[in-house]
Scaffold this active site. Structure first.
Site, PDB file in Angstrom:
ATOM      1  N   SER A  92      68.232  13.610  68.322  1.00 44.28           N
ATOM      2  CA  SER A  92      68.697  14.098  69.575  1.00 44.28           C
ATOM      3  C   SER A  92      67.929  13.499  70.617  1.00 44.28           C
ATOM      4  O   SER A  92      68.197  12.037  70.643  1.00 44.28           O
ATOM      5  CB  SER A  92      68.655  15.627  69.750  1.00 44.28           C
TER       6      SER A  92
ATOM      7  N   ASP B 138      79.666  17.028  67.272  1.00 46.15           N
ATOM      8  CA  ASP B 138      78.240  17.365  67.478  1.00 46.15           C
ATOM      9  C   ASP B 138      78.234  18.092  68.901  1.00 46.15           C
ATOM     10  O   ASP B 138      78.876  17.687  69.804  1.00 46.15           O
ATOM     11  CB  ASP B 138      77.422  16.148  67.394  1.00 46.15           C
TER      12      ASP B 138
ATOM     13  N   HIS C 132      74.602  19.480  64.815  1.00 44.63           N
ATOM     14  CA  HIS C 132      73.794  18.681  65.777  1.00 44.63           C
ATOM     15  C   HIS C 132      72.787  18.052  64.800  1.00 44.63           C
ATOM     16  O   HIS C 132      71.898  18.757  64.240  1.00 44.63           O
ATOM     17  CB  HIS C 132      72.998  19.586  66.644  1.00 44.63           C
TER      18      HIS C 132
END
Length: 534
Positions: A250, A476, A504
């Site tokens: 991320s 996502d 995610h």
């Protein structure tokens, strides 16, 4: 003070902190033959006293005179937490003017390799604001495959501004932060996106920003991603690694890409999972997330309508999404009273929704939360919102992740400050997120930040870097797939693994199509030669 998370307020830019969902469902890939250690440095050895304490020999490389005290420092490594090795290092407060002598601290933890040590690998879980130190301490076995942990010391660090490193702090009384996140203002609200509405948000943001400067001090100006990526290079050298091995998830992908931008010659085996596009503006990032969460919620709705316990009665996902929008509008007009005296407004309900869209494993929880709230019981929704923000039962906060999220983001991209531009962006957001758009629109707190952004979003090519593997999930919610495609295309050595899946982050969740080539890269240095479609 009005809550900044409400319909008509900014959600993604203000409080949609990236959380990494860990899964216990691990598929062990076939054994991969050993390869040579990738670091090229002297690496760690075990302390001669037999304590298990790791002892690292720095690379001793030549650096500018102002940086010599940092690259040559003697780290006080100690045993901590079940035989792990911990240490705190000094780094320049401002890497771009280190000669002024001001410094900050960066803390890290090292989980020793289970077998023959080939080197050390740095890990970041995202955020900004996620504690790599805590993730490695508590979840190391979920982060990497066993055969990779066999040969790498796994290093978790708290980036500057986070946790046990020099932190961003925005209050002395936790009630200040709690009210900022949850308080529902009394009286009629101004028309959404009106000048009065946006000015109220701007004023509330200024109050919060002033508190961050008051309680953090001068370091607040130097908490951006380029500074944190420079800390990573110092960590690399002090660990004795000529090249940095890295897994970032991320926001950790932006941190890794920024490192590759600044230090391409020191890039080792890099894997960036659930990528952030480094050239995305503040407005672009919000639009990406709005579309991502809208898609995830729509997919959740389609699944919900296919099971017998769905709290919505709709003929299809489109109708179900309209019901969600109407429910959120109802909460905006009439918040639900909870058993503890609090109220559930649309903002906190949105947080509870978003918090449970990061993985399909959370979808059943979201069904229960909706069922309770629709029945007039908001307790579970507030509990999910509390979990997301780390609110303890006594009203304190488990960590400073929200403060770090704001403090880093506000330095990483110039904010939108013109009211007309804010309204124009709201129209763009509505096009990609017709149900949730109001939760992603408004005046960013960064418009009131005491320091201008120190990073300008830009394309990152990292010429000369070793292969960088980028992983993107097509559904996502937090870092939509388009961003992974963009990053892989930008990087001269980028290789993309596309995953047709919800959630995610995708590595080490049991998909052999993803895990096997990534593990092979970590263990042998052989990256996929072409993009992969999983």
């Amino acid at each position: 003070m009005a809550s900044m998370l409400r319909r008509g307020g900014s959600a993604a830019a203000l409080a949609a902190a990236v959380a990494i969902v860990l899964s216990g469902c691990i598929v062990l890939p076939p054994a991969i033959g050993p390869g040579p250690g990738p670091g090229g440095g002297s690496g760690p050895t075990t302390s001669p006293d037999g304590s298990g304490l790791l002892d690292f020999t720095p690379t001793g490389e030549d650096v500018d005179a102002a940086l010599e005290p940092y690259y040559g420092q003697d780290v006080d490594w100690t045993l901590c937490d079940a035989g792990y090795t911990c240490g705190t290092i000094d780094a320049p407060m401002d890497w771009f003017a280190p000669e002024d002598g001001r410094s900050i601290e960066v803390s890290m933890i090292v989980r020793p390799a289970d077998g023959e040590v080939w080197g050390s690998m740095l890990y970041n879980p995202g955020g900004p604001g996620g504690s790599g130190l805590e993730y490695v301490r508590d979840y190391a076995e979920y982060l990497l495959a066993p055969e990779v942990l066999e040969h790498y010391n796994l290093v978790g660090f708290d980036p500057r501004g986070v946790g046990q490193s020099t932190p961003i702090t925005c209050y002395d009384d936790p009630a200040f932060l709690y009210d900022y996140l949850y308080e529902i203002p009394e009286g009629p609200a101004p028309e959404p996106l009106s000048d009065e509405d946006l000015q109220q948000q701007l004023d509330a943001g200024a109050e919060f920003a002033d508190a961050c400067l008051q309680f953090t001090g001068e370091a607040l100006e130097f908490m951006g991603t380029e500074q944190a990526a420079s800390d990573m290079d110092l960590i690399r050298a002090l660990l004795g690694e000529e090249r940095l091995q890295y897994l970032g998830v991320s926001y950790g992908t932006l941190l890794g890409a920024t490192y590759a931008d600044l230090f391409p010659q020191h890039v080792g085996r890099f894997v960036l999972d659930a990528a952030v596009a480094p050239d995305a503006s503040d407005a672009d990032g919000t639009i990406f997330q709005a579309g991502g969460f809208e898609l995830a919620l729509r997919n959740w709705m389609a699944d919900c309508l296919s099971v017998g316990s769905c709290p919505f009665d709709a003929p299809d996902a489109d109708a179900g999404m309209q019901q969600i929008g109407a429910f959120l509008d109802g909460l905006e007009a009439a918040p639900l009273p909870a058993s503890d005296g609090r109220q559930l407004g649309s903002s906190s309900m949105f947080t509870a929704i978003a918090a449970n869209l990061y993985s399909p494993s959370q979808w059943s929880t979201l069904r229960s939360v909706f069922a309770d709230a629709i029945a007039g019981d908001p307790d579970s929704a507030l509990a999910e919102s509390d979990r997301y923000y780390g609110v303890n039962p006594d009203g304190t906060f488990a960590d400073n992740s929200f403060e770090a999220l704001i403090g880093v983001n506000c330095l990483d991209a110039p904010p939108v400050t013109d009211f007309e531009d804010v309204r124009a962006n709201a129209t763009r957001i509505q096009e990609v997120a017709p149900t949730l758009w109001e939760d992603f629109t408004g005046m960013s707190i960064c418009a009131s930040w005491p320091f201008e952004a120190t990073r300008e979003p830009h394309v990152i090519t990292a010429p000369g870097a070793e292969p960088i593997v980028v992983i993107g999930g097509r559904n996502d919610p937090a870092t939509p797939y388009e961003q992974s495609v963009s990053l892989a295309d930008q990087l001269e050595s980028g290789v993309l693994i596309s995953v047709d899946a919800e959630g995610h982050s995708q590595y080490n969740l049991g998909n052999a199509c993803v895990d096997e080539p990534v593990n092979a890269y970590f263990l042998t240095g052989a990256a996929p030669t072409d993009d992969l479609d999983c």
